[in-house]
Write an enzyme that holds these catalytic residues in place. Structure first.
Site, short mmCIF file in Angstrom:
data_model
loop_
_atom_site.label_atom_id
_atom_site.label_comp_id
_atom_site.label_asym_id
_atom_site.label_seq_id
_atom_site.Cartn_x
_atom_site.Cartn_y
_atom_site.Cartn_z
N HIS A 127 -9.52 7.35 2.16
CA HIS A 127 -8.52 6.65 1.59
C HIS A 127 -8.96 5.40 0.85
O HIS A 127 -9.74 4.52 1.68
CB HIS A 127 -7.53 6.14 2.51
CG HIS A 127 -6.27 5.75 2.14
ND1 HIS A 127 -5.02 5.58 2.95
CD2 HIS A 127 -5.65 5.35 0.94
CE1 HIS A 127 -3.96 5.20 2.46
NE2 HIS A 127 -4.34 5.19 1.04
N ILE A 171 -5.97 7.93 -3.19
CA ILE A 171 -6.25 6.66 -4.16
C ILE A 171 -5.12 5.96 -4.39
O ILE A 171 -4.00 6.78 -4.95
CB ILE A 171 -7.02 7.08 -5.22
CG1 ILE A 171 -7.40 5.85 -6.00
CG2 ILE A 171 -6.45 8.16 -6.05
CD1 ILE A 171 -8.61 5.78 -7.26
N GLU A 172 -4.58 4.85 -3.80
CA GLU A 172 -3.40 4.44 -3.63
C GLU A 172 -3.28 2.90 -4.43
O GLU A 172 -4.19 2.19 -4.37
CB GLU A 172 -3.09 4.08 -2.30
CG GLU A 172 -1.49 3.78 -2.26
CD GLU A 172 -1.24 3.78 -0.77
OE1 GLU A 172 -0.04 3.20 -0.50
OE2 GLU A 172 -1.87 4.28 0.26
N VAL A 173 -2.29 3.08 -5.49
CA VAL A 173 -2.06 1.69 -6.10
C VAL A 173 -3.35 1.19 -6.73
O VAL A 173 -3.69 0.21 -6.52
CB VAL A 173 -1.23 0.64 -5.26
CG1 VAL A 173 -0.70 -0.34 -6.18
CG2 VAL A 173 -0.30 1.31 -4.49
#
Length: 278
Positions: A127, A171-173
């Site tokens: 993450h 892969i976040e924001v």
């Protein structure tokens, strides 16, 4: 389990459960769909809709009924490093999860832990970007990678996960341009939550899609139905039904004769006679 859950998969025969090798082979060829869901009914609906990947709470994916309702959804589960403990704890927990039907495991722990799991051939997902359990290090719950310096650090983090043996990262924001450029330069799969279409999968939460999120709704979310309003209506109906039942008990209209079992009068007379003699 509802009737929908039991029967929604009838006729779904053209798909099979993808492997890690399949997912890797699809990199750059098409966008995959990914959901986070929270019930067997939602799992069944995802299967019927042809969703490719799911992030599933352990209590759902490890339920013996799960694979009956979602046989072809590649299903990841996991615990955060805050919940898990040491790398040995991760190893034992992940082994149990894979033995009981999970296809991959999520790990928010260190790259050393990821490497330990991957050395034992566990399919591991990391993450990057806005990682809720590590948000204090990136400045809180906000976008990550908006400057060239921050984007380069993000790129290095993705490469580190790849070197550690992870096959994918959430892969976040992250700015869409940054995520797209990183994805083109690595072999690891990027699963986008608010990071644009240049990744390998688009990832949303079922509660956002179905419109029952309480509180803040993320910018990247999209509601396709208003289950929140429907749940509120059902709750009102539930309370109304309970109130009507209570009123019927109070005024003696429940139970009615059709709700009761009656005894043959002769048997009743014998019973009363026997009771009176005791």
């Amino acid at each position: 389990m509802t009737e929908v859950t039991r029967h929604v998969n009838r006729g779904v025969t053209s798909r099979r459960l993808p492997t890690v090798a399949d997912l890797r082979a699809w990199k750059g060829r098409r966008q995959l769909t990914m959901l986070r869901y929270f019930s067997l009914d939602e799992a069944a609906a995802a299967e019927a809709a042809g969703i490719d990947i799911a992030s599933v709470p352990a209590e759902i994916v490890l339920d013996p009924r799960y694979r009956a309702v979602a046989p072809t959804v590649f299903s990841m589960t996991g615990q955060t490093h805050l919940e898990m403990g040491t790398s040995d704890d991760y190893l034992r927990w992940c082994g149990n999860a894979l033995n009981r039907g999970a296809d991959a495991v999520y790990c928010s722990g260190s790259r050393r832990t990821v490497e330990k799991l991957s050395r034992e051939y566990f399919p591991v997902v990391g993450h990057v970007g806005l990682v809720p359990t590590r948000a204090t290090w990136s400045g809180g719950f906000k976008a990550v990678g908006k400057t060239a310096e921050a984007a380069l650090r993000l790129f290095e983090e993705v490469k580190a996960y790849e070197s550690a043996g992870a096959f994918a990262v959430e892969i976040e924001v992250v700015p869409a341009e940054v995520a797209a450029e990183i994805s083109k330069r690595v072999g690891i799969l990027l699963w986008s939550m608010g990071a644009g279409p240049g990744c390998d999968a688009q990832y949303l939460f079922a509660n956002d899609i179905l419109g029952y999120t309480e509180g803040h709704v993320p910018r990247h979310a999209r509601a396709y139905r208003d289950f929140g309003a429907e749940y509120a209506r059902l709750q009102r109906e539930r309370a109304a039904a309970f109130s009507e039942y209570a009123a019927d008990v109070a005024d003696g209209t429940f139970p009615q004769d059709r709700h009761l079992i009656r005894m043959d009068p002769r048997e009743l007379e014998k019973f009363i006679d026997g009771v009176d003699r005791q």
